[in-house]
Design an enzyme around this catalytic site. Structure first.
Site, PDB file in Angstrom:
ATOM      1  N   TYR A  23       0.850  -1.063  -0.106  1.00  0.00           N
ATOM      2  CA  TYR A  23       0.073  -0.029  -0.064  1.00  0.00           C
ATOM      3  C   TYR A  23       0.727   1.012  -0.016  1.00  0.00           C
ATOM      4  O   TYR A  23       0.758   2.456  -0.625  1.00  0.00           O
ATOM      5  CB  TYR A  23      -1.013  -0.017   1.517  1.00  0.00           C
ATOM      6  CG  TYR A  23      -1.394   1.509   1.487  1.00  0.00           C
ATOM      7  CD1 TYR A  23      -2.556   1.429   0.875  1.00  0.00           C
ATOM      8  CD2 TYR A  23      -1.461   2.393   1.716  1.00  0.00           C
ATOM      9  CE1 TYR A  23      -3.994   2.664   0.895  1.00  0.00           C
ATOM     10  CE2 TYR A  23      -2.172   3.025   2.490  1.00  0.00           C
ATOM     11  CZ  TYR A  23      -3.057   3.227   1.090  1.00  0.00           C
ATOM     12  OH  TYR A  23      -3.500   5.017   1.805  1.00  0.00           O
ATOM     13  N   GLU A  24       2.240   1.260   0.456  1.00  0.00           N
ATOM     14  CA  GLU A  24       2.965   2.418   0.930  1.00  0.00           C
ATOM     15  C   GLU A  24       3.966   2.640   0.118  1.00  0.00           C
ATOM     16  O   GLU A  24       4.788   2.988  -0.314  1.00  0.00           O
ATOM     17  CB  GLU A  24       3.871   1.987   2.318  1.00  0.00           C
ATOM     18  CG  GLU A  24       1.879   2.196   2.743  1.00  0.00           C
ATOM     19  CD  GLU A  24       3.067   2.685   4.677  1.00  0.00           C
ATOM     20  OE1 GLU A  24       4.406   2.435   4.944  1.00  0.00           O
ATOM     21  OE2 GLU A  24       2.258   3.108   5.209  1.00  0.00           O
ATOM     22  N   GLU A  83       4.827   2.457  15.323  1.00  0.00           N
ATOM     23  CA  GLU A  83       5.291   2.102  14.283  1.00  0.00           C
ATOM     24  C   GLU A  83       4.302   1.322  13.181  1.00  0.00           C
ATOM     25  O   GLU A  83       4.636   2.312  12.106  1.00  0.00           O
ATOM     26  CB  GLU A  83       6.514   1.069  14.271  1.00  0.00           C
ATOM     27  CG  GLU A  83       7.359   0.449  12.980  1.00  0.00           C
ATOM     28  CD  GLU A  83       8.420   1.854  13.455  1.00  0.00           C
ATOM     29  OE1 GLU A  83       8.889   1.562  11.961  1.00  0.00           O
ATOM     30  OE2 GLU A  83       8.494   1.844  14.000  1.00  0.00           O
ATOM     31  N   VAL A  87      -4.937  -1.453   8.636  1.00  0.00           N
ATOM     32  CA  VAL A  87      -6.730  -2.436   8.487  1.00  0.00           C
ATOM     33  C   VAL A  87      -6.582  -3.191   7.345  1.00  0.00           C
ATOM     34  O   VAL A  87      -6.446  -2.013   5.908  1.00  0.00           O
ATOM     35  CB  VAL A  87      -7.649  -1.974   8.663  1.00  0.00           C
ATOM     36  CG1 VAL A  87      -8.757  -2.556   8.813  1.00  0.00           C
ATOM     37  CG2 VAL A  87      -7.686  -1.077  10.719  1.00  0.00           C
ATOM     38  N   GLY A  93     -13.251   1.286   7.561  1.00  0.00           N
ATOM     39  CA  GLY A  93     -14.501   1.708   7.099  1.00  0.00           C
ATOM     40  C   GLY A  93     -15.692   1.429   8.609  1.00  0.00           C
ATOM     41  O   GLY A  93     -16.300   1.327   8.441  1.00  0.00           O
ATOM     42  N   GLY A  95     -14.428   0.745  11.613  1.00  0.00           N
ATOM     43  CA  GLY A  95     -13.912   0.916  12.982  1.00  0.00           C
ATOM     44  C   GLY A  95     -12.582   0.068  13.524  1.00  0.00           C
ATOM     45  O   GLY A  95     -12.259   0.320  14.568  1.00  0.00           O
ATOM     46  N   GLY A  97      -9.726   0.507  12.467  1.00  0.00           N
ATOM     47  CA  GLY A  97      -8.358   1.608  12.837  1.00  0.00           C
ATOM     48  C   GLY A  97      -8.743   2.255  14.475  1.00  0.00           C
ATOM     49  O   GLY A  97      -7.605   2.348  15.183  1.00  0.00           O
ATOM     50  N   ASN A 124      -0.618  10.486   1.854  1.00  0.00           N
ATOM     51  CA  ASN A 124      -1.508   9.935   1.868  1.00  0.00           C
ATOM     52  C   ASN A 124      -2.681  10.316   3.195  1.00  0.00           C
ATOM     53  O   ASN A 124      -3.305  10.133   4.022  1.00  0.00           O
ATOM     54  CB  ASN A 124      -1.398   8.646   3.477  1.00  0.00           C
ATOM     55  CG  ASN A 124      -2.033   7.309   3.295  1.00  0.00           C
ATOM     56  OD1 ASN A 124      -3.189   7.601   2.868  1.00  0.00           O
ATOM     57  ND2 ASN A 124      -1.881   6.213   4.516  1.00  0.00           N
ATOM     58  N   TYR A 131      -6.710  10.722  10.512  1.00  0.00           N
ATOM     59  CA  TYR A 131      -6.217  11.402  11.648  1.00  0.00           C
ATOM     60  C   TYR A 131      -6.799  12.924  12.540  1.00  0.00           C
ATOM     61  O   TYR A 131      -6.838  12.577  13.506  1.00  0.00           O
ATOM     62  CB  TYR A 131      -4.941  11.097  11.780  1.00  0.00           C
ATOM     63  CG  TYR A 131      -4.210   9.764  11.561  1.00  0.00           C
ATOM     64  CD1 TYR A 131      -4.515   8.716  11.887  1.00  0.00           C
ATOM     65  CD2 TYR A 131      -3.148   9.169  11.046  1.00  0.00           C
ATOM     66  CE1 TYR A 131      -4.241   7.155  11.845  1.00  0.00           C
ATOM     67  CE2 TYR A 131      -2.182   8.426  10.286  1.00  0.00           C
ATOM     68  CZ  TYR A 131      -2.790   7.456  11.348  1.00  0.00           C
ATOM     69  OH  TYR A 131      -2.150   6.258  10.912  1.00  0.00           O
TER      70      TYR A 131
END
Length: 167
Positions: A23-24, A83, A87, A93, A95, A97, A124, A131
């Protein structure tokens, strides 16, 4: 459901680390082996700790959070560094995370940790927005520094011949 990871979760944690790295856009950098993770999380002197998010219906692992303690010379107290938080896309979506972050925040409160910190990639935006919705403060004035590879070896070669108590 959020629970503390066990040694039986190492394979799932390893798989999710690879999914996170994908993903990253950095899957080639995710080199940790299962054996390294097992030792780091469950060895004689753990370097880090993990929580697992499970689907309430199937009990399948759908996410994880991996963290370790920090220390602040300014506050004189320990804190927590997150670190990794991940999810799986199919479970986002729901909940998980937020539940992982809330469980870690509660752990900070119980242990008297005054700071709960982590990094997020600047590109991101969905995660940054998530956040922010939780009240997270983004510290734009700080820059992450990293020394690795040849520059790390070069600096290490310049160390005094005897460094007492550094190990």
């Amino acid at each position: 459901m959020i629970r503390t990871a066990t040694v039986d979760d190492v394979a799932e944690i390893s798989a999710m680390i690879r999914e996170l790295a994908d993903y990253e856009r950095a899957v080639e950098q995710a080199r940790a082996t299962r054996e390294q993770l097992r030792e780091a999380l469950f060895g004689e002197h753990p370097a880090a700790y993990a929580l697992i998010a499970q689907d309430d219906d199937t009990a399948a692992a759908v996410g994880f959070a991996l963290w370790f303690p920090r220390f602040s010379t300014w506050t004189g107290t320990r804190g927590m560094h997150l670190e990794d938080l991940f999810v799986r896309p199919g479970a986002r979506g729901a909940g998980h995370g937020k539940a992982l972050l809330a469980a870690l925040a509660a752990l900070c409160e119980r242990r008297g940790y005054e700071r709960f910190e982590w990094w997020v990639l600047a590109w991101n935006e969905p995660t940054i927005d998530f956040y922010k919705s939780l009240g997270v403060e983004l510290l734009d004035e700080w820059t992450v520094c990293r020394l690795t590879g040849e520059p790390l070896k070069s600096l290490a070669a310049q160390a005094p011949s005897v460094v007492h108590g550094a190990d």
